[in-house]
Motif scaffolding. Structure first.
Motif, PDB file in Angstrom:
ATOM      1  N   LEU A   2       0.832  -1.205   0.000  1.00 18.22           N
ATOM      2  CA  LEU A   2       0.000   0.000   0.000  1.00 18.22           C
ATOM      3  C   LEU A   2       0.867   1.256   0.000  1.00 18.22           C
ATOM      4  O   LEU A   2       0.523   2.261  -0.634  1.00 18.22           O
ATOM      5  N   VAL A   3       1.974   1.219   0.718  1.00 22.88           N
ATOM      6  CA  VAL A   3       2.897   2.365   0.709  1.00 22.88           C
ATOM      7  C   VAL A   3       3.492   2.547  -0.686  1.00 22.88           C
ATOM      8  O   VAL A   3       3.618   3.673  -1.189  1.00 22.88           O
ATOM      9  N   ARG A   4       3.852   1.448  -1.351  1.00 22.28           N
ATOM     10  CA  ARG A   4       4.342   1.536  -2.738  1.00 22.28           C
ATOM     11  C   ARG A   4       3.297   2.211  -3.627  1.00 22.28           C
ATOM     12  O   ARG A   4       3.617   3.085  -4.436  1.00 22.28           O
ATOM     13  N   GLN A   5       2.056   1.770  -3.499  1.00 26.00           N
ATOM     14  CA  GLN A   5       0.981   2.347  -4.310  1.00 26.00           C
ATOM     15  C   GLN A   5       0.822   3.842  -4.040  1.00 26.00           C
ATOM     16  O   GLN A   5       0.618   4.633  -4.964  1.00 26.00           O
ATOM     17  N   THR A   6       0.928   4.231  -2.780  1.00 25.54           N
ATOM     18  CA  THR A   6       0.758   5.641  -2.424  1.00 25.54           C
ATOM     19  C   THR A   6       1.883   6.487  -3.001  1.00 25.54           C
ATOM     20  O   THR A   6       1.636   7.577  -3.547  1.00 25.54           O
ATOM     21  N   PHE A   7       3.105   6.023  -2.894  1.00 24.47           N
ATOM     22  CA  PHE A   7       4.226   6.773  -3.456  1.00 24.47           C
ATOM     23  C   PHE A   7       4.093   6.932  -4.972  1.00 24.47           C
ATOM     24  O   PHE A   7       4.590   7.899  -5.553  1.00 24.47           O
ATOM     25  N   ALA A   8       3.407   5.977  -5.629  1.00 26.94           N
ATOM     26  CA  ALA A   8       3.259   6.020  -7.088  1.00 26.94           C
ATOM     27  C   ALA A   8       2.103   6.904  -7.541  1.00 26.94           C
ATOM     28  O   ALA A   8       1.996   7.219  -8.733  1.00 26.94           O
ATOM     29  N   LEU A   9       1.225   7.313  -6.631  1.00 25.00           N
ATOM     30  CA  LEU A   9       0.068   8.120  -7.016  1.00 25.00           C
ATOM     31  C   LEU A   9       0.487   9.518  -7.446  1.00 25.00           C
ATOM     32  O   LEU A   9       1.392  10.116  -6.858  1.00 25.00           O
ATOM     33  N   PRO A  10      -0.186  10.095  -8.460  1.00 23.80           N
ATOM     34  CA  PRO A  10       0.091  11.497  -8.802  1.00 23.80           C
ATOM     35  C   PRO A  10      -0.450  12.415  -7.716  1.00 23.80           C
ATOM     36  O   PRO A  10      -1.470  12.121  -7.085  1.00 23.80           O
ATOM     37  N   LEU A  11       0.234  13.522  -7.505  1.00 28.87           N
ATOM     38  CA  LEU A  11      -0.211  14.488  -6.508  1.00 28.87           C
ATOM     39  C   LEU A  11      -1.440  15.247  -7.004  1.00 28.87           C
ATOM     40  O   LEU A  11      -1.628  15.417  -8.206  1.00 28.87           O
ATOM     41  N   PRO A  12      -2.282  15.713  -6.087  1.00 24.09           N
ATOM     42  CA  PRO A  12      -3.411  16.549  -6.512  1.00 24.09           C
ATOM     43  C   PRO A  12      -2.909  17.802  -7.218  1.00 24.09           C
ATOM     44  O   PRO A  12      -1.869  18.358  -6.851  1.00 24.09           O
ATOM     45  N   ALA A  13      -3.644  18.242  -8.215  1.00 27.49           N
ATOM     46  CA  ALA A  13      -3.228  19.415  -8.987  1.00 27.49           C
ATOM     47  C   ALA A  13      -3.540  20.703  -8.230  1.00 27.49           C
ATOM     48  O   ALA A  13      -4.481  20.769  -7.435  1.00 27.49           O
ATOM     49  N   GLY A  14      -2.740  21.730  -8.484  1.00 25.86           N
ATOM     50  CA  GLY A  14      -3.047  23.069  -7.995  1.00 25.86           C
ATOM     51  C   GLY A  14      -2.726  23.351  -6.549  1.00 25.86           C
ATOM     52  O   GLY A  14      -3.201  24.350  -5.999  1.00 25.86           O
TER      53      GLY A  14
END
Length: 231
Positions: free
Chosen positions: A24-36
């Motif tokens: 789950l930590v791997r998945q979180t690090f791979a997520l794009p950050l929210p824009a703006g």
């Protein structure tokens, strides 16, 4: 009654959830950050949550203050009944895995801040978030999609901590340190060693101590909360 030497189904489920943590930590690090989002180095932050989310906020506060020198404070949800909570910082960061009723106290104050971000397992299309988004709030949906069935939550706090670290480094204009990519594998090794040690623990009636001092004592709030709930 369980047979001698057998494990209660809830303990088996708890172990399975703990072991999901590194992935789950791997998945979180791979997520794009929210824009703006405003860079966190250019603003002051107010973290809030309840229960395990509050403990996670306090853990992150210490890490971000001492490691990245960010301006962070943690405010209890009860403070959002007061008018001046927005004077504590310009950016609201609300932690709530499944949007507990008490969280609405902070959610409804989003427009009092220059920026607001909710870290949650809910999709941003959830109708309860409409007014928050209309007020300019941003929603970052994190895994797991749900964590029900047990009082103790371990997966959500892990992914929220990982998300806050990613947000913090991005907010200072820096990429995540290369060593961060090694964290999930290090977690897997630590879990293997920890469960092996637990199986050979000489006296099940004696609980191992957890000792922390200085600012680091506040950085293990999430662990302490989990232990308190589990025992």
């Amino acid at each position: 009654e369980l047979p001698v030497g057998s494990m209660h189904p809830s303990v088996t489920e708890f172990e399975a959830r703990v072991r999901r943590g590194p992935e789950l930590v791997r998945q979180t690090f791979a997520l794009p950050l929210p824009a703006g989002l405003m860079p966190w180095s250019e603003t002051s932050l107010v973290f809030t949550g309840i229960g395990a989310s509050d403990a996670t906020a306090r853990t992150a506060e210490q890490l971000l203050r001492h490691e990245l020198r960010l301006r962070v404070s943690v405010q209890p949800l009860s403070d959002f009944l007061h008018r001046d909570v927005d004077l504590q910082g310009k950016t609201l960061v609300l932690l709530s895995q499944e949007l507990s009723p008490n969280t609405m106290l902070a959610l409804h104050r989003a427009e009092s801040f220059q920026h607001a971000l909710l870290l949650t397992s809910l999709p941003e299309t959830d109708g309860r978030l409409d007014k928050f988004r209309e007020a300019g709030g941003r929603v970052w949906t994190l895994p797991p999609a749900e964590e029900r069935g047990l009082l103790v939550r371990v997966m959500g706090p892990l992914t929220v901590t990982a998300a806050l670290l990613k947000l913090a480094w991005a907010g200072t204009g820096e990429a995540l340190p290369k060593d961060v990519a090694l964290v999930p594998a290090a977690m897997e090794r630590a879990l293997d060693e920890g469960f092996a040690a637990a199986e050979s623990w000489p006296d099940a009636s004696v609980r191992p101590p957890l000792i922390a001092c200085g600012w680091y004592a506040r950085a293990v709030e999430a662990i302490l909360w989990t232990w308190m709930e589990a025992w």
